[in-house]
Design an enzyme around this catalytic site. Structure first.
Site, PDB file in Angstrom:
ATOM      1  N   VAL A  34     -22.848   3.001 -31.050  1.00  0.00           N
ATOM      2  CA  VAL A  34     -23.051   2.376 -32.361  1.00  0.00           C
ATOM      3  C   VAL A  34     -24.057   3.134 -33.222  1.00  0.00           C
ATOM      4  CG1 VAL A  34     -22.445   0.104 -31.471  1.00  0.00           C
ATOM      5  CG2 VAL A  34     -24.853   0.750 -31.590  1.00  0.00           C
ATOM      6  N   VAL A 133     -11.143 -16.416 -24.158  1.00  0.00           N
ATOM      7  CA  VAL A 133      -9.859 -16.477 -23.450  1.00  0.00           C
ATOM      8  C   VAL A 133      -9.784 -15.346 -22.437  1.00  0.00           C
ATOM      9  CG1 VAL A 133      -7.353 -16.446 -23.654  1.00  0.00           C
ATOM     10  CG2 VAL A 133      -8.728 -17.432 -25.481  1.00  0.00           C
ATOM     11  N   LYS A 206      -7.162 -22.504 -24.176  1.00  0.00           N
ATOM     12  CA  LYS A 206      -6.949 -21.065 -24.370  1.00  0.00           C
ATOM     13  C   LYS A 206      -5.600 -20.805 -25.041  1.00  0.00           C
ATOM     14  CE  LYS A 206      -9.869 -20.144 -20.391  1.00  0.00           C
ATOM     15  NZ  LYS A 206      -9.859 -20.083 -18.913  1.00  0.00           N
TER      16      LYS A 206
END
Lengths: 432, 432
Positions: A34, A133, A206
Site C-alpha cells: 500500500v 461470508v 450468508k
C-alpha cells in the site's frame, strides 16, 4: 497523499486477535503493497484486564467505543464484536465520522446491509465485508469484480463449516447427528448452543448476502427458505450413498426470467457435482454464469487467520483507495427490484424415504399418488423393515415444481397409504 | 469525468468474437456497473472480407493496426491476436499512446510481462491480463487482491484443459494417449500440433505468470522445469488407481525460506486432494497461504465466453479506474529478488515402475539402491510380467530431495539390476 493509516479495532476476540497478529506480523508486506505504514491505534474491549492471546500494548485498549469511532486520527474501523444492535450503532457512528469500515458480521450485513451500504456511500466511505461470508474465500470480491461482466444465474454454497463437518463425520463414521454434534462441541467446532448453525440460519444469512450481490437485488434474510440438518439420520446417508449422492447443507440461489429463489436445506448432490467432494469444515461456493459456465471457490469458511486474511485484504483495498482518493465509489446499488419466485415456479427433484404397509396394493396406491400429480420417478427401491409388516420405500422424483411436490407430500401424509414419511430432501439434478 | 469509453480490438477470432458478443449483449449491465456507455470502435482483422461468427458492423473492421493503437479517440485496446512479436509491438505502441491494455496472451505475458507492466506504469496506463491464465477463473484478481495480505507458500494448478481432458479420458475409458489425442483433435479440443499443450509448455507459461504474482518475484518461463504427458501409459494410470492416486499434469510452485521452485509435470495426487476430482477440460488452482490455509478456485480454463468474461471484467476495472482517474496505479512491482531452489532443496516423493529380472537377489539389490541413498519406500508392489523372466516392480518413495532422486534414477538406469525404467513421476504428499 495519505502518509500513514491508523486503524481502530472493535473487539479483540478470536478474529480480532488474528487481525492484530496479521497487521503487526506483516508490516513489511503491507508497506510494500500500500506504500505507507498501517498501524492499529485503538482497540475496544469489554474487560481491560483480561489476559490476551495476542501480543498487544495494553495502552491501546479501551472500554469506551467512542474512543475508537470518534477518534479524529482513526481512518479505518474494523468491527469484529459481532451481534446486531451495538455493532450497527458503532458502524453508523464511524461512517458518520467519515471512517471507512470493515466488518466480518454476517448477521448484521444480512439484516441491515442495504442501510449500512447506503450510509457508507452518503459519507464517501468504503464499507467492505469480505470476511462475512465463507471466511477465507474471496467470494464477495469475485462476485463484485471477477465476474462483473457476466450474468449469474445460479449460486450453490456450502457456507457453514460446522454442519459440513457434522455431515462428513456422520457419513464417514456412520454416527448419529447427536453423537457427532456432541463431539464437535467438545472439540470447539460447534457452539454450546448450536441452533444457528445446525438449523441453517447462519447459512441463510450468508446466502442473503451472496444472492443480493450476485443477482444485484436486495435479498433479505426473510426471503430465504430455511431447513436444518438435525433430523438427518444414518439411514438417509446410507440410501444417499446407494443412489450415488452426497448429503450436504446447500445454500441455493437461482434466477430464472428475472425471478429468484433462495433457500438453505439439506440437499442430495450427485457424487460428480463439484460441491460433493467438499469435506469437513471446508466451505465452497459454486457459481453458474451465463458466459463463464461453472466455477467454484473452495477454502476455509472460518477460523482465526483465514477470517483475518479476508479482513486485512479489505484493509489493503481501503488503504489503496485512500491513497488514490477514491473511497466510497465501489458500492454498486442493486440493478433490479426484488422478484421472488412462487412455489409453482421453483423446480426441483425430491427424495422420499417412506414406511408403508407391506401388503398387496400399497405399492400401486403409492405410485399413483405421484402419477396423479404428473410426477414420474427417477429412482425407486423397496425393502422390508424387520418383520412387523412394514416396508421401506425410497424414491427420487424427476424434476417437478415445489408446489406439486408440496401437494404430493400432503397427500402422502394424509392418504392412509403411507405409515410415516421418514425423510424428505431436495435433490440437485444434473442439468442447470 | 469520462463520459463514454471507446474500445479498440486487436483480433476477431474465437475470443475476439466473444468479447464483441459480451460487450454488445451486456450494454445495460455495463452501463449500470461503470456508469457510462462502453462501445467497440475499431477492430483489427487480417481479412476484411471473411465471414464472421459474430454480428459486427463491417465499417468497424480495419486491417491496419495503426488505426486501432494510434486512434486518439480509442481509450482501451484489447489484444486477442495471440503470438509474440506482433502483439508485443502493438501493446507497446498502444501504451505509449496512453491507451489502457487488456490482453489474454499468456505466451506474451510469460516472456515479456515485466517489460510490458513497467511500460504501462510509465505511461500511467492499466495493463490487465486476467484471461491469460485459466480462462474463466478470476485467479489473478484473487492473488492480487483477495489474498493480498497473506503470504502464499504454495500454488498447484491444473492450468491446461487439453491435457486434463486427455488424462481424464485415458483413465475413465482405459484408452491410450494416442487414441485420446486423436479423438480430442477431431473434436477440436486439441490443436493439430498439440506440442505446446501435451508437452506442458502452455501450462509452464501460466505457472510463470502465477508464480511471479503469488511470490512477488520475476519468474521467467525458463525458470520452470517442464515435463509433458505424452509418455503416460494405461498401466501407469492403473497402478495410480490401485495406490489411491489420480494422475494430473500439475503446475507446482513452492516457496520455502525465500527460495522458490516452479515446475510442470505429471504428478500423482492422493484421491483426497482437492485437485484430484477436477475432471475433463476444467482448470483449477489450489493455493496455500500461511494464514488462509488451503483454498481452491475451479472453473473453465478456456472457451470463447469464459475467456471473454475475464476480458470484460478487466474492461470494467479499467473503465472504473478511468472514471475515478486512477489508472496505472495497480501495478505492484515485485517485492523480492528471484531466488530459485537448487535440486537438493526441492523435496518430493517419487513413483517408479520398473522392469527387473525375476530372479533371486534382484529385489534386495533394488531396494538397497534406495537404502544407500537413505530413501525409504512408502509403497511397494511386485508382480511377474508374462513368462519371460521379467517382474514389474512399482514403488513410491517417502519424501526425499530431487537431487537424491536424480541420483537414484541414474543408478537404477546404470546398475544392471533394472532392465528398464518404464515410468517415473512425482507424487504429491499429504503434508504441505
Amino acid at each position: 497523499m495519505v502518509q500513514n493509516v491508523s486503524v481502530g479495532l472493535l473487539g479483540l476476540g478470536t478474529v480480532g486477535s488474528g487481525v492484530v497478529r496479521m497487521v503487526e506480523g506483516h508490516q513489511e508486506e503491507l508497506l510494500h503493497r500500500v506504500g505507507c505504514p498501517v498501524y492499529i491505534k485503538r482497540v475496544l474491549v469489554q474487560n481491560l484486564d483480561k489476559e490476551r492471546s495476542c501480543h498487544i500494548n495494553p495502552e491501546l485498549l479501551t472500554s469506551k467505543a467512542d474512543e475508537v469511532v470518534s477518534d479524529p486520527e482513526i481512518d479505518v474501523v474494523i468491527e469484529v464484536i459481532g451481534g446486531i444492535e451495538r455493532a450497527r450503532e458503532y458502524i453508523l457512528q464511524a461512517l458518520s465520522n467519515k471512517k471507512h469500515v470493515i466488518t466480518a458480521n454476517k448477521d448484521l450485513m444480512a439484516l441491515h446491509g442495504a442501510e449500512l451500504l447506503s450510509a457508507a456511500e452518503e459519507n464517501g466511505c468504503d464499507l467492505f465485508y469480505e470476511a462475512s461470508v465463507a471466511g477465507g474465500i474471496p467470494i464477495i470480491r469475485t462476485l463484485v469484480d471477477g465476474l462483473a461482466s457476466d450474468r449469474i444465474t445460479k449460486m450453490m454454497g456450502i457456507v457453514n463449516g460446522t454442519t459440513n463437518y457434522i455431515l462428513t463425520k456422520m457419513d464417514k463414521e456412520n454416527l448419529t447427528f447427536e453423537e457427532v454434534l456432541k463431539e464437535a462441541q467438545e472439540l470447539g467446532y460447534a457452539e454450546a448452543d448450536p441452533t444457528s448453525d445446525v438449523e441453517g440460519i447462519d447459512a441463510a444469512r450468508k446466502m442473503a448476502i451472496l444472492a443480493s450481490l450476485g443477482f444485484s437485488m436486495n435479498i433479505h434474510l426473510d426471503d430465504v427458505e430455511v431447513k436444518g440438518i438435525s433430523s438427518i439420520t444414518s439411514e438417509d446417508l446410507e440410501y444417499a450413498r446407494q443412489f450415488g449422492y452426497s448429503m450436504k447443507l446447500i445454500g441455493n440461489a437461482k434466477k430464472d426470467n428475472g425471478k429468484v429463489e433462495v433457500s438453505v436445506e439439506p440437499t442430495l448432490l450427485p457424487d460428480t457435482h463439484p460441491l460433493a467432494s467438499v469435506q469437513n469444515e471446508y466451505n465452497a461456493v459454486y457459481i453458474y454464469g451465463e458466459a463463464v459456465g461453472e466455477t467454484m471457490l473452495f477454502g476455509p469458511g472460518a477460523g482465526q487467520l483465514p477470517t483475518a486474511t479476508s479482513i486485512v485484504s479489505d484493509l489493503v483495498a481501503v488503504v489503496r483507495n485512500m491513497r488514490l482518493g477514491v473511497n466510497g465509489k465501489s458500492v454498486v446499488a442493486p440493478q433490479f427490484d426484488k422478484q421472488l419466485k412462487k412455489d409453482d415456479e421453483i423446480a426441483g427433484k425430491y427424495f422420499y424415504r417412506l414406511h408403508v404397509k407391506d401388503e398387496a396394493g400399497t405399492f400401486s396406491a403409492l405410485t399413483s399418488i405421484f402419477a396423479n400429480h404428473e410426477v414420474s420417478l427417477e429412482k425407486l427401491l423397496q425393502k422390508p423393515v424387520g418383520d412387523n409388516g412394514v416396508a421401506e420405500v425410497v424414491l427420487v422424483t424427476h424434476t417437478t415444481s415445489k408446489q406439486q411436490n408440496d401437494n404430493i407430500y400432503q397427500q402422502l401424509r394424509d392418504s392412509g397409504v403411507v405409515n410415516q414419511i421418514k425423510s424428505h430432501y431436495r435433490v440437485e439434478g444434473g442439468a442447470q
